[in-house]
Design an enzyme around this catalytic site. Structure first.
Site, PDB file in Angstrom:
ATOM      1  CB  ALA A  62     -85.461  -1.822  60.579  1.00  0.00           C
ATOM      2  N   GLY A  63     -84.810  -3.100  63.382  1.00  0.00           N
ATOM      3  CA  GLY A  63     -85.212  -3.310  64.769  1.00  0.00           C
ATOM      4  C   GLY A  63     -84.269  -4.212  65.522  1.00  0.00           C
ATOM      5  CB  THR A  86     -85.626   3.211  63.362  1.00  0.00           C
ATOM      6  OG1 THR A  86     -86.562   2.426  62.653  1.00  0.00           O
ATOM      7  CG2 THR A  86     -85.815   4.662  63.011  1.00  0.00           C
ATOM      8  N   GLY A 114     -89.146   2.589  71.385  1.00  0.00           N
ATOM      9  CA  GLY A 114     -89.144   4.035  71.173  1.00  0.00           C
ATOM     10  C   GLY A 114     -87.893   4.561  70.486  1.00  0.00           C
ATOM     11  CG  PHE A 115     -87.507   5.444  66.691  1.00  0.00           C
ATOM     12  CD1 PHE A 115     -87.923   4.207  66.248  1.00  0.00           C
ATOM     13  CD2 PHE A 115     -87.951   6.570  66.005  1.00  0.00           C
ATOM     14  CE1 PHE A 115     -88.763   4.083  65.143  1.00  0.00           C
ATOM     15  CE2 PHE A 115     -88.780   6.460  64.898  1.00  0.00           C
ATOM     16  CZ  PHE A 115     -89.199   5.201  64.463  1.00  0.00           C
ATOM     17  CG  ASN A 139     -86.071   1.744  59.429  1.00  0.00           C
ATOM     18  OD1 ASN A 139     -86.370   2.706  60.118  1.00  0.00           O
ATOM     19  ND2 ASN A 139     -86.958   0.846  59.035  1.00  0.00           N
ATOM     20  CB  SER A 173     -92.322   3.119  65.272  1.00  0.00           C
ATOM     21  OG  SER A 173     -92.262   2.824  66.660  1.00  0.00           O
ATOM     22  CB  THR A 176     -92.010   7.769  68.085  1.00  0.00           C
ATOM     23  OG1 THR A 176     -90.793   7.047  68.299  1.00  0.00           O
ATOM     24  CG2 THR A 176     -91.703   9.259  68.072  1.00  0.00           C
ATOM     25  CE  LYS A 215     -91.180  -2.156  59.127  1.00  0.00           C
ATOM     26  NZ  LYS A 215     -90.001  -2.777  59.757  1.00  0.00           N
ATOM     27  CB  SER A 243     -97.327  -3.864  58.002  1.00  0.00           C
ATOM     28  OG  SER A 243     -97.517  -4.927  58.931  1.00  0.00           O
ATOM     29  CG  ASN A 244     -93.407  -0.747  62.241  1.00  0.00           C
ATOM     30  OD1 ASN A 244     -93.095  -1.451  63.196  1.00  0.00           O
ATOM     31  ND2 ASN A 244     -92.729   0.340  61.912  1.00  0.00           N
ATOM     32  N   GLY A 295     -94.599 -11.951  60.778  1.00  0.00           N
ATOM     33  CA  GLY A 295     -94.954 -13.336  61.032  1.00  0.00           C
ATOM     34  C   GLY A 295     -94.291 -14.357  60.135  1.00  0.00           C
ATOM     35  CB  SER A 317     -90.765 -11.118  66.101  1.00  0.00           C
ATOM     36  OG  SER A 317     -90.719  -9.723  66.326  1.00  0.00           O
TER      37      SER A 317
END
Length: 362
Positions: A62-63, A86, A114-115, A139, A173, A176, A215, A243-244, A295, A317
């Protein structure tokens, strides 16, 4: 290694600010400019997790596709599954710009988005137009100004139950304010109870039980991991995503960008997130599905997540630096690993380095 076309495209995108470049990449996927590069089907990579059949263990986290604009285009890049969001009940702008920062030397990204998203209604309309066979997770999160954050997660379950193949409740996250407080045991118990009750009510209406994952952050204390594991097991949750992004800045080369607020992702997150993954596997035992994120940049790092206890892996990423051919390369690399190690299934390597990663002090 990326090819010459991908390297040229990366140079062009890196001339733009990160958020503009992200928008350009979404438009490119929509238009079909980015060619499909799916790896050949390999039954050794197929996984049945939480009742779902995954053609390979690699997913888009997600993202990236926050508003469900290109989920099927992402699957054509070689991913076995993808996760939109999200998404929050109401549209929101997110935090002020600039809010995404590349740390090129570190092959990392810091974001404090920030969503930002178009809300439930827009994402639902797009998902309704997708194939029901596409393995697309949703998500869900809470609006920044929500008076009842748990109600926002429940609304996500009810809104998307007919179209989601699985749900992820994102409570980790860092962008937020107060959201990570939902990882505290009492709050988490209330959230999971409400979300799973809503899921079960929707399943009773439609006859389809949609798995729910949670998550979590990589910045947990040992006590925090204990509490989360206890609630996951007590509520018979379908799985965990570890993880986040992290708030840590340890070991970064780009100290100028490192000062930016937000969550860090990319290559520097690999060791920390993989250690937390292994520690959660130790706590949860062998049966609870875990998706490892953070990663993943190659077939070897994807395989290492599995060795540390993951059933599936996700990335985002590292594609910023490796290009859209990365998922295909990883999936082909996992097939080659099965050849080298004479595996009947990639699952045979799961937990093979669990003790090593659980013992890492990162």
């Amino acid at each position: 290694m990326t090819g010459p076309v991908e390297r040229l495209a990366r140079r062009g995108l890196f001339l733009l600010d990160p958020e503009t470049a992200h928008g350009v990449s979404i438009r490119a996927l929509k238009s079909g400019v980015v060619p499909s590069c799916a790896a050949p089907t390999d039954p050794r990579l197929e996984q049945i997790i939480a009742g779902l059949s995954f053609p390979n263990p690699l997913g888009m986290a997600a993202g990236y596709d926050k508003n469900a604009e290109v989920p099927e285009a992402l699957l054509r890049l070689g991913f076995g599954f993808t996760e939109i969001g999200t998404v929050t009940p109401r549209p929101q702008q997110g935090n002020d710009k600039p809010r995404i920062f590349r740390l090129v030397e570190d092959e990392a990204v810091i974001n404090r988005l920030g969503f930002n998203n178009d809300g439930h209604g827009a994402a639902l309309a797009r998902l309704q137009a997708c194939s029901r066979q596409a393995l697309i997770g949703v998500n869900i999160g809470a609006n920044k100004d929500s008076a009842d954050r748990i109600a926002d997660y429940v609304a996500g379950i009810r809104t998307f139950h007919a179209v989601a193949r699985y749900f992820t409740a994102n409570i980790s996250s860092p962008n937020t304010p107060g959201l990570r407080d939902l990882q505290a045991r009492e709050s988490l118990a209330a959230l999971l109870s409400a979300v799973l009750a809503a899921r079960d009510e929707e399943a009773a209406k439609g006859g389809r039980r949609v798995p729910v994952f949670l998550k979590i952050a990589p910045d947990l204390t040992e006590e925090g991991m204990d509490d989360i594991a206890a609630e996951v097991l007590a509520h018979d949750l379908d799985g965990l995503i570890v993880s986040n992004t992290t708030l840590s800045r340890e070991g970064l080369k780009d100290q100028r960008q490192a000062k930016e607020a937000g969550g860090l992702s990319g290559k520097p997150l690999f060791e920390k997130s993989t250690a937390v993954l292994a520690r959660m596997r130790k706590r949860l035992g062998p049966k609870v599905p875990i998706i490892g994120v953070g990663g993943v940049s190659s077939a070897e790092t994807a395989a290492e997540k599995i060795r540390a206890g993951a059933d599936l892996v996700q990335l985002y990423s590292c594609m910023v630096y490796e290009g859209p051919g990365l998922p295909g390369r990883i999936v082909r690399g996992l097939s080659q690993l099965c050849d080298r190690e004479k595996l009947a299934s990639i699952r045979e390597i799961r937990d093979s380095r669990l003790d090593y990663w659980a013992g890492r002090n990162v």
